[in-house]
Design a protein around this motif. Structure first.
Motif, PDB file in Angstrom:
ATOM      1  N   GLN A  30     -11.400 -14.108  32.514  1.00 21.14           N
ATOM      2  CA  GLN A  30     -11.663 -12.787  33.081  1.00 21.14           C
ATOM      3  C   GLN A  30     -12.257 -11.847  32.030  1.00 21.14           C
ATOM      4  OE1 GLN A  30      -7.852 -11.561  34.565  1.00 21.14           O
ATOM      5  NE2 GLN A  30      -8.052 -12.701  36.478  1.00 21.14           N
ATOM      6  N   ALA A  31     -11.734 -11.924  30.823  1.00 17.77           N
ATOM      7  CA  ALA A  31     -12.206 -11.046  29.751  1.00 17.77           C
ATOM      8  C   ALA A  31     -13.650 -11.350  29.367  1.00 17.77           C
ATOM      9  CB  ALA A  31     -11.298 -11.168  28.531  1.00 17.77           C
ATOM     10  N   VAL A  32     -13.991 -12.622  29.217  1.00 21.78           N
ATOM     11  CA  VAL A  32     -15.355 -12.952  28.799  1.00 21.78           C
ATOM     12  C   VAL A  32     -16.362 -12.676  29.908  1.00 21.78           C
ATOM     13  CG1 VAL A  32     -14.606 -14.609  27.050  1.00 21.78           C
ATOM     14  CG2 VAL A  32     -15.176 -15.427  29.337  1.00 21.78           C
ATOM     15  N   ALA A  33     -15.914 -12.590  31.152  1.00 19.00           N
ATOM     16  CA  ALA A  33     -16.815 -12.284  32.261  1.00 19.00           C
ATOM     17  C   ALA A  33     -17.123 -10.792  32.365  1.00 19.00           C
ATOM     18  CB  ALA A  33     -16.214 -12.780  33.577  1.00 19.00           C
ATOM     19  N   MET A  34     -16.388  -9.954  31.661  1.00 26.18           N
ATOM     20  CA  MET A  34     -16.606  -8.508  31.720  1.00 26.18           C
ATOM     21  C   MET A  34     -17.793  -8.111  30.851  1.00 26.18           C
ATOM     22  SD  MET A  34     -12.791  -6.961  31.480  1.00 26.18           S
ATOM     23  CE  MET A  34     -11.592  -7.245  32.748  1.00 26.18           C
ATOM     24  N   ASN A  35     -18.568  -7.155  31.347  1.00 27.38           N
ATOM     25  CA  ASN A  35     -19.678  -6.612  30.583  1.00 27.38           C
ATOM     26  C   ASN A  35     -19.158  -5.369  29.854  1.00 27.38           C
ATOM     27  OD1 ASN A  35     -22.109  -5.907  29.528  1.00 27.38           O
ATOM     28  ND2 ASN A  35     -22.984  -5.186  31.462  1.00 27.38           N
ATOM     29  N   VAL A  36     -19.049  -5.460  28.546  1.00 28.01           N
ATOM     30  CA  VAL A  36     -18.479  -4.369  27.754  1.00 28.01           C
ATOM     31  C   VAL A  36     -19.577  -3.737  26.907  1.00 28.01           C
ATOM     32  CG1 VAL A  36     -16.758  -3.779  26.010  1.00 28.01           C
ATOM     33  CG2 VAL A  36     -16.277  -5.600  27.653  1.00 28.01           C
ATOM     34  N   PRO A  37     -19.868  -2.458  27.139  1.00 26.21           N
ATOM     35  CA  PRO A  37     -20.866  -1.795  26.287  1.00 26.21           C
ATOM     36  C   PRO A  37     -20.272  -1.553  24.895  1.00 26.21           C
ATOM     37  CG  PRO A  37     -19.944  -0.234  27.876  1.00 26.21           C
ATOM     38  CD  PRO A  37     -19.345  -1.574  28.182  1.00 26.21           C
ATOM     39  N   TYR A  38     -20.999  -1.992  23.865  1.00 20.57           N
ATOM     40  CA  TYR A  38     -20.509  -1.829  22.501  1.00 20.57           C
ATOM     41  C   TYR A  38     -21.709  -1.767  21.553  1.00 20.57           C
ATOM     42  CZ  TYR A  38     -18.518  -2.945  17.937  1.00 20.57           C
ATOM     43  OH  TYR A  38     -18.171  -2.920  16.623  1.00 20.57           O
ATOM     44  N   ARG A  39     -21.665  -0.855  20.590  1.00 19.67           N
ATOM     45  CA  ARG A  39     -22.682  -0.753  19.547  1.00 19.67           C
ATOM     46  C   ARG A  39     -21.977  -0.922  18.210  1.00 19.67           C
ATOM     47  NH1 ARG A  39     -23.985   2.705  15.903  1.00 19.67           N
ATOM     48  NH2 ARG A  39     -22.707   4.377  16.746  1.00 19.67           N
ATOM     49  N   PRO A  40     -22.346  -1.963  17.436  1.00 20.20           N
ATOM     50  CA  PRO A  40     -21.724  -2.135  16.116  1.00 20.20           C
ATOM     51  C   PRO A  40     -22.059  -0.959  15.201  1.00 20.20           C
ATOM     52  CG  PRO A  40     -22.975  -4.096  16.768  1.00 20.20           C
ATOM     53  CD  PRO A  40     -23.295  -3.018  17.739  1.00 20.20           C
ATOM     54  N   PRO A  41     -21.209  -0.702  14.219  1.00 21.05           N
ATOM     55  CA  PRO A  41     -21.489   0.382  13.263  1.00 21.05           C
ATOM     56  C   PRO A  41     -22.832   0.166  12.575  1.00 21.05           C
ATOM     57  CG  PRO A  41     -19.263  -0.481  12.934  1.00 21.05           C
ATOM     58  CD  PRO A  41     -19.943  -1.397  13.923  1.00 21.05           C
ATOM     59  N   GLY A  42     -23.617   1.208  12.496  1.00 21.09           N
ATOM     60  CA  GLY A  42     -24.898   1.162  11.805  1.00 21.09           C
ATOM     61  C   GLY A  42     -26.039   0.577  12.621  1.00 21.09           C
ATOM     62  N   ALA A  43     -25.789   0.137  13.824  1.00 19.61           N
ATOM     63  CA  ALA A  43     -26.854  -0.496  14.633  1.00 19.61           C
ATOM     64  C   ALA A  43     -27.669   0.554  15.381  1.00 19.61           C
ATOM     65  CB  ALA A  43     -26.248  -1.464  15.631  1.00 19.61           C
TER      66      ALA A  43
END
Length: 106
Positions: free
Chosen positions: A93-106
């Motif tokens: 279930q967790a890997v199927a979720m689309n999670v918006p994330y920006r790594p630091p400095g990206a």
């Protein structure tokens, strides 16, 4: 219900109590503790090494797991850490979720 791993280390006082009462008596006491918050003890093992006890338990939620940990730790006979255990289905279930994330400095 969630599944939790409790790892515990006896203090000197706790070890004295274990020697006095024995392992099955401590298992019965910890079963009563876990059942007291609506959970069930799945397994309890004594061990050599950094941790003296490994317990797997089904508990209603994180609050119940926290309550058990606080009750045991505050008595001073054991130091406890709690790990939430996840099923393979929960990971799916967790890997199927689309999670918006920006790594630091990206």
């Amino acid at each position: 219900m969630g599944k939790y791993l409790l790892q515990a280390s006896y203090t000197q006082t706790g070890l004295a109590g274990l020697v006095k009462e024995g392992g099955t008596s401590r298992r019965a006491a910890l079963t009563e503790t876990i059942e007291g918050v609506g959970g069930s003890l799945e397994s309890l093992y004594f061990a050599f090494g950094k941790n003296d006890l490994f317990i797997t338990a089904d508990l209603p939620d994180d609050a119940a797991a926290t309550a058990v940990s606080l009750a045991i730790s505050s008595a001073g006979a054991l130091g406890v850490s709690v790990t939430v255990l996840l099923t393979a289905e929960t990971v799916d279930q967790a890997v199927a979720m689309n999670v918006p994330y920006r790594p630091p400095g990206a």
